[in-house]
Design a protein around this motif. Sequence first.
Motif, short mmCIF file in Angstrom:
data_model
loop_
_atom_site.label_atom_id
_atom_site.label_comp_id
_atom_site.label_asym_id
_atom_site.label_seq_id
_atom_site.Cartn_x
_atom_site.Cartn_y
_atom_site.Cartn_z
N ASP A 1 0.86 -1.18 0.00
CA ASP A 1 0.00 0.00 0.00
C ASP A 1 0.90 1.23 0.00
OD1 ASP A 1 -1.98 1.86 0.21
OD2 ASP A 1 -2.54 1.39 2.27
N LEU A 2 0.92 1.93 -1.13
CA LEU A 2 1.73 3.14 -1.26
C LEU A 2 0.80 4.34 -1.32
CD1 LEU A 2 4.39 4.62 -1.71
CD2 LEU A 2 4.20 4.12 -4.15
N ARG A 3 0.78 5.10 -0.23
CA ARG A 3 -0.08 6.27 -0.15
C ARG A 3 0.77 7.52 0.01
NH1 ARG A 3 -5.20 4.47 3.72
NH2 ARG A 3 -5.83 2.66 2.47
N MET A 4 0.41 8.55 -0.79
CA MET A 4 1.17 9.78 -0.79
C MET A 4 0.23 10.97 -0.70
SD MET A 4 3.81 9.09 -3.94
CE MET A 4 4.74 7.57 -4.08
N ILE A 5 0.72 12.04 -0.10
CA ILE A 5 0.01 13.30 -0.20
C ILE A 5 0.27 13.86 -1.60
CG2 ILE A 5 0.14 13.73 2.28
CD1 ILE A 5 2.44 15.64 1.74
N GLU A 6 -0.49 14.86 -2.00
CA GLU A 6 -0.43 15.31 -3.38
C GLU A 6 0.95 15.84 -3.75
OE1 GLU A 6 -1.64 15.28 -7.03
OE2 GLU A 6 -2.86 14.59 -5.36
N ALA A 7 1.62 16.54 -2.83
CA ALA A 7 2.96 17.05 -3.12
C ALA A 7 3.94 15.91 -3.38
CB ALA A 7 3.44 17.91 -1.96
N GLU A 8 3.83 14.81 -2.61
CA GLU A 8 4.69 13.66 -2.83
C GLU A 8 4.35 12.97 -4.15
OE1 GLU A 8 5.46 12.38 1.83
OE2 GLU A 8 3.75 11.56 0.71
N ARG A 9 3.05 12.95 -4.50
CA ARG A 9 2.63 12.34 -5.76
C ARG A 9 3.23 13.07 -6.95
NH1 ARG A 9 1.05 7.64 -7.21
NH2 ARG A 9 -0.35 7.58 -5.40
N VAL A 10 3.24 14.41 -6.90
CA VAL A 10 3.83 15.19 -7.99
C VAL A 10 5.32 14.87 -8.12
CG1 VAL A 10 4.40 17.52 -8.76
CG2 VAL A 10 2.13 17.04 -7.84
N GLY A 11 6.02 14.82 -6.99
CA GLY A 11 7.45 14.51 -7.02
C GLY A 11 7.72 13.11 -7.53
N PHE A 12 6.87 12.15 -7.15
CA PHE A 12 7.06 10.77 -7.59
C PHE A 12 6.80 10.64 -9.09
CE2 PHE A 12 5.67 6.23 -7.84
CZ PHE A 12 6.89 5.68 -7.49
N ASP A 13 5.81 11.34 -9.61
CA ASP A 13 5.54 11.32 -11.05
C ASP A 13 6.72 11.89 -11.83
OD1 ASP A 13 3.10 10.17 -10.62
OD2 ASP A 13 1.97 12.04 -10.70
N ILE A 14 7.34 12.95 -11.29
CA ILE A 14 8.52 13.52 -11.95
C ILE A 14 9.68 12.53 -11.90
CG2 ILE A 14 10.25 15.36 -11.82
CD1 ILE A 14 8.05 17.17 -10.75
N LEU A 15 9.82 11.85 -10.77
CA LEU A 15 10.90 10.88 -10.60
C LEU A 15 10.78 9.75 -11.62
CD1 LEU A 15 13.34 10.12 -8.79
CD2 LEU A 15 11.75 8.80 -7.40
N LYS A 16 9.56 9.33 -11.93
CA LYS A 16 9.35 8.22 -12.86
C LYS A 16 9.69 8.58 -14.29
CE LYS A 16 5.08 7.35 -11.71
NZ LYS A 16 3.77 6.69 -11.68
N THR A 17 9.71 9.87 -14.63
CA THR A 17 10.06 10.27 -15.99
C THR A 17 11.55 10.14 -16.27
OG1 THR A 17 10.28 12.58 -15.33
CG2 THR A 17 8.12 11.86 -16.09
N THR A 18 12.37 10.02 -15.21
CA THR A 18 13.84 9.80 -15.26
C THR A 18 14.62 10.97 -15.84
OG1 THR A 18 13.89 8.72 -17.43
CG2 THR A 18 13.49 7.32 -15.51
#
Length: 286
Positions: free
Chosen positions: A168-185
């Motif tokens: 279960d990976l739960r993030m607040i919206e600020a963490e979600r934005v950072g994680f989406d950027i991280l996935k783009t490499t």
Amino acid sequence: MAVLRFFPPFSPVVSAKIHAVVLFNICDCYVRRPDQADRVIGTLLGSVSDGVVEIKNSYAVPHNESADQVALDVDYHRNMYLSHLKVNPKEVLVGWFSTGFGVSGGSALIHEFYVKELKEAQSSIPPIHLTVDTRFKNGEASIKGYVSSNLSLGDRPLAAQFQEISLDLRMIEAERVGFDILKTTAVDKLPNDLEGMEASMERLYSLLDEIYKYVDDVVEGRVTPNNDIGRFLADTLASVPRMSTAAFDKVFNDKIQDNLALVYLSSLVKTQLGIAEKLNTAAQIL
């Protein structure tokens, strides 16, 4: 006749929850790894409640790895663990992580070490093995968790079998934005507050469209209703505060104004620091 026996984990671990900071830390350790290292290995810290392991923190452990053996820096691991316990005694050892896709050949050796570490700590749970694919192929992150079970032939142990558990990976919206950027490499620049808010709103719109489509399909009989999803949607709607359109617009606009004020003040401070640095340099020259 030899009997093949399967021994389940000595304490059931149903699932695991992961904090976003753990993933960010693992990715950071992977970027900073030695040039000759193919992957990063480290320790997971957290807590356990009702069969659910909550992974809250992590740190990398130096290691040397070849085709048939793995050597961990045990002293480094134990010193780091003792240091963490002094800062936060509630975050205890819960397992280990490695970067890469799935379980590798040397995972059983490392896992056995952490099994012994937990037994010495008088823990009643088996260690969690977390794998994080830091390549982010096609912009997706493969994150999996495992527990091991012993497989033996008669009284002779044969191997350790890894069983996948739910994460279960739960993030607040600020963490979600950072994680989406991280996935783009690869990105040109990090988004500012307004760009982050815009990305969050676009994601919210897409999620609302998916919900509308699901509800319409259920009403029209194209999809079988799911009671769990229905209750979740009902609870979500009930949690939204009741306010008029005018009141919502005012709250939203106030938040926008606050963000604009923060952007302006940060730019002002940055400019002031730049001027002060130039004045200081000029005074030293004179």
